[in-house]
Write an enzyme that holds these catalytic residues in place. Structure first.
Site, PDB file in Angstrom:
ATOM      1  N   TYR A  53       0.832  -1.211   0.000  1.00  0.00           N
ATOM      2  CA  TYR A  53       0.000   0.000   0.000  1.00  0.00           C
ATOM      3  C   TYR A  53       0.871   1.267   0.000  1.00  0.00           C
ATOM      4  O   TYR A  53       0.661   2.176  -0.811  1.00  0.00           O
ATOM      5  CB  TYR A  53      -0.941  -0.001   1.211  1.00  0.00           C
ATOM      6  CG  TYR A  53      -1.674   1.303   1.394  1.00  0.00           C
ATOM      7  CD1 TYR A  53      -2.798   1.604   0.619  1.00  0.00           C
ATOM      8  CD2 TYR A  53      -1.244   2.260   2.312  1.00  0.00           C
ATOM      9  CE1 TYR A  53      -3.465   2.810   0.764  1.00  0.00           C
ATOM     10  CE2 TYR A  53      -1.899   3.460   2.468  1.00  0.00           C
ATOM     11  CZ  TYR A  53      -3.004   3.733   1.692  1.00  0.00           C
ATOM     12  OH  TYR A  53      -3.652   4.941   1.825  1.00  0.00           O
TER      13      TYR A  53
ATOM     14  N   ASP B 136      -9.564   9.612   7.171  1.00  0.00           N
ATOM     15  CA  ASP B 136      -8.220  10.160   6.985  1.00  0.00           C
ATOM     16  C   ASP B 136      -8.299  11.678   6.936  1.00  0.00           C
ATOM     17  O   ASP B 136      -8.681  12.215   5.899  1.00  0.00           O
ATOM     18  CB  ASP B 136      -7.611   9.591   5.701  1.00  0.00           C
ATOM     19  CG  ASP B 136      -6.153  10.015   5.506  1.00  0.00           C
ATOM     20  OD1 ASP B 136      -5.649  10.851   6.273  1.00  0.00           O
ATOM     21  OD2 ASP B 136      -5.532   9.489   4.564  1.00  0.00           O
TER      22      ASP B 136
ATOM     23  N   ASP C 222      -1.184   4.417   9.693  1.00  0.00           N
ATOM     24  CA  ASP C 222      -2.441   3.870   9.182  1.00  0.00           C
ATOM     25  C   ASP C 222      -2.771   2.577   9.914  1.00  0.00           C
ATOM     26  O   ASP C 222      -1.893   1.708  10.071  1.00  0.00           O
ATOM     27  CB  ASP C 222      -2.331   3.553   7.683  1.00  0.00           C
ATOM     28  CG  ASP C 222      -2.678   4.735   6.797  1.00  0.00           C
ATOM     29  OD1 ASP C 222      -2.843   5.854   7.324  1.00  0.00           O
ATOM     30  OD2 ASP C 222      -2.784   4.535   5.572  1.00  0.00           O
TER      31      ASP C 222
END
Lengths: 127, 127
Positions: free
Chosen positions: B14, B38, B101
């Site tokens: 990713y 986000d 993340d």
């Protein structure tokens, strides 16, 4: 809502207190009804008594230490994430565990939820 | 349940895909009904169309890049956490954002939830 700068301070302090194995001061960071899921995927512990037992078992050994390995990531919603490493003795051997803790704080600045992201893959046997 | 080694591979990939601004390949990592928050604290985006717009807006600029800054922390419950930095141009100035993340994967290995932990405190203007 707790400020981002206070989240940063509290989370940096948390890792310092783990490094000092200061269980009393660690528990003062938590709300009475907090939950701890460490590692993520196990049944969460609920309440300060269960959390107290968890830290006494985990940090009772005199060799345990911890070190922050990157910036605290803060949020505008009272949460934060911190990368760090913990050294412990596991089955008689020194190990390092590479962890990210995610914490949620209440308006009084107490931790209501701690989730520790790590698995066997993040555990390295040192000797 | 997705294995910890697959979680690691997908999350490392990713960040590499964000670095290449390969939006098509990024979107293939997501489930159709995934959510993206986000930064954490804003209203989550729901579904692949909203997520597609988000990446087109965020990665459309040719200067954007990303770099992993520590190990992927995996869990036995299909989640993972990855520390990284993103370079973007914000209001005409080069900036670096220091992010963690947290992703949840389904049994098909697709991301069902992405939460990006960062705030203004984690944004540094480079020039």
């Amino acid at each position: 809502m707790i400020s981002t700068s206070t989240i940063r301070e509290k989370m940096e302090l948390y890792v310092q207190l783990v490094n000092k194995r200061d269980i009393k001061a660690i528990l003062e960071l938590y709300a009475a009804d907090a939950t701890v899921e460490d590692p993520v995927g196990v049944e969460p512990l609920q309440g300060i008594e269960a959390i107290s037992r968890f830290y006494r078992e985990g940090l009772g050994q005199s060799e345990a230490s911890a070190e922050q390995t990157g910036d605290v990531r803060t949020t505008i919603s009272g949460e934060g994430a911190i990368p760090f490493q913990v050294k412990v003795t596991f089955e008689g051997r020194p190990c390092v565990i590479t962890v990210i803790d995610v914490m949620q704080f209440n308006d009084d600045g107490k931790i209501t939820s701690m989730k520790a992201y790590w698995s066997q893959d993040n555990l390295e046997v040192l000797a």
